[in-house]
Design an enzyme around this catalytic site. Structure first.
Site, mmCIF file in Angstrom:
data_model
loop_
_atom_site.group_PDB
_atom_site.id
_atom_site.type_symbol
_atom_site.label_atom_id
_atom_site.label_comp_id
_atom_site.label_asym_id
_atom_site.label_seq_id
_atom_site.Cartn_x
_atom_site.Cartn_y
_atom_site.Cartn_z
ATOM 1 C CE LYS A 68 -2.610 -1.424 3.447
ATOM 2 N NZ LYS A 68 -1.837 -3.003 3.732
ATOM 3 C CB THR A 69 3.886 2.265 2.125
ATOM 4 O OG1 THR A 69 3.117 2.235 3.140
ATOM 5 C CG2 THR A 69 4.725 3.451 2.104
ATOM 6 C CG ASP A 113 0.576 3.221 6.976
ATOM 7 O OD1 ASP A 113 -0.654 2.544 6.486
ATOM 8 O OD2 ASP A 113 1.386 2.375 7.394
ATOM 9 C CB THR A 162 -4.489 -3.421 8.113
ATOM 10 O OG1 THR A 162 -4.410 -2.804 9.456
ATOM 11 C CG2 THR A 162 -3.013 -3.178 7.520
ATOM 12 N NE ARG A 221 5.777 -4.850 4.957
ATOM 13 C CZ ARG A 221 4.882 -3.951 5.800
ATOM 14 N NH1 ARG A 221 4.287 -4.572 6.734
ATOM 15 N NH2 ARG A 221 4.430 -2.777 5.083
#
Length: 342
Positions: A68-69, A113, A162, A221
């Site tokens: 997402k980032t 975030d 999330t 990740r």
């Protein structure tokens, strides 16, 4: 990738993500997987640039570690805009948000975030900023207090979370673009591992990539984290590439199995099966037995175990499934609580 590009996001990425900075793609072409998402986003970006307008506000949701980032940084890069990053817990007072928004340049991409954790006062201020590109500000106190509106430059807010269900309806409705990111399939993870290995200047056998892709939980990740550890094992063993044998050895040392379960994941399944007869067992009781908080259990461990079908959530608590017994090599014996449950 040159130094300028590698440093593009560095100053604004949260501390825990800095090790991944060099592996982050900067364009949609380099972003692996999420095909439908990319096709739609490419259209939105192209249309906004053609009209010379600010891109509509973007809401990104999905499990942690899916990019997402990274996608927010790509949007800023594709739009040729400044990229400002913060997190909701860091915005403690309205003046914190005002300080950031009053310094943005035109068409800045402003990334928040964990946006579901915004405080109500800040969220209220954000409503006006998103719709009118203005900030409501109170001057003075008591009877002399008055409200003024401070203009801010047009910007694109990208909110990531999330827990999309925890975002208030008024805030969610102000996002024009809603993007839900899903877990990656195996082929996309292999592509990500191949690209990351190239950036890390390490060769990796196709069989080794296949094994890694199977145990990284469909999450880039996690794939990049395990890849870096495999590089360490290969280096210490004096190998020029990551082989199947190195991956097998490394995963065994890290206690990661073929389904991506780590030692604590398997311990949760064992506790449910051996201590509580396979369940049902309440989340608080299970968390106490594990020595973890209930929040950690529900947010960190349970989602993947449920997605893989090892645990079921029921009104009476958590129940280990047949798949959990098979994975641990245990024989299932139905207890009285399960008969009453089903």
């Amino acid at each position: 990738m040159d130094i300028e590009k590698r440093n593009y996001l560095t100053g604004n990425i949260l501390a825990e993500d800095k090790k991944d900075t060099a592996l982050r793609p900067l364009t949609l072409d380099d972003f692996q997987g999420q095909k439908a998402l990319k096709e739609n986003l490419r259209i939105f970006l192209k249309a906004a640039k053609a009209r010379k307008e600010t891109l509509d506000h973007v809401f990104l949701s999905g499990p942690p570690g899916l990019g997402k980032t990274t996608l927010a940084g790509i949007i800023a890069h594709e739009m040729g805009s400044e990229f400002k990053v913060t997190s909701a817990p860091a915005l403690e007072k309205p003046k914190d948000l005002a300080g950031l928004l009053t310094t943005v340049t035109p068409n800045t991409v402003f990334f928040i975030d964990e946006i579901h954790r915004l405080k109500p006062a800040i969220e209220e201020m954000l409503y006006v900023a998103m719709e009118d590109f203005e900030l409501d500000w109170i001057i003075g106190q008591g009877p002399a207090a008055r409200s003024i509106r401070l203009p801010v430059q047009p910007f694109t807010l990208i909110g990531a979370t999330t827990k999309s269900g925890n975002v208030s309806s008024p805030l969610f409705s102000r996002f024009g673009i809603n993007i839900r990111m899903n877990l990656y399939d195996k082929e996309d993870i292999i592509s990500i591992i191949r690209r990351s290995a190239s950036i890390l200047h390490i060769d990796i056998e196709s069989g080794a990539m296949d094994i890694l892709a199977s145990c990284c939980r469909g999450t880039p990740r996690v794939a990049n984290r395990i890849l870096r550890r495999m590089r360490d094992f290969a280096q210490i063993k004096g190998e020029d590439s990551i082989s199947v044998a190195t991956v097998t050895y490394g995963l065994n040392k890290l206690e990661i199995d073929e389904c991506g379960l780590e030692r604590q994941d398997r311990e949760i399944l064992r506790i449910i099966i051996e201590n509580y007869g396979g369940g049902p067992v309440g989340a608080e009781t299970l968390a106490i037995t594990m020595g973890e908080s209930t929040e950690t259990l529900e947010d960190f461990y349970e989602p993947y175990l449920i997605q893989r079908g090892f645990i079921q959530r029921t009104p009476r608590g958590r129940v280990a499934t047949q798949a959990a017994y098979l994975h641990l090599g245990l024989e299932k014996t139905e207890n009285e609580n399960q008969r009453l449950l089903f």
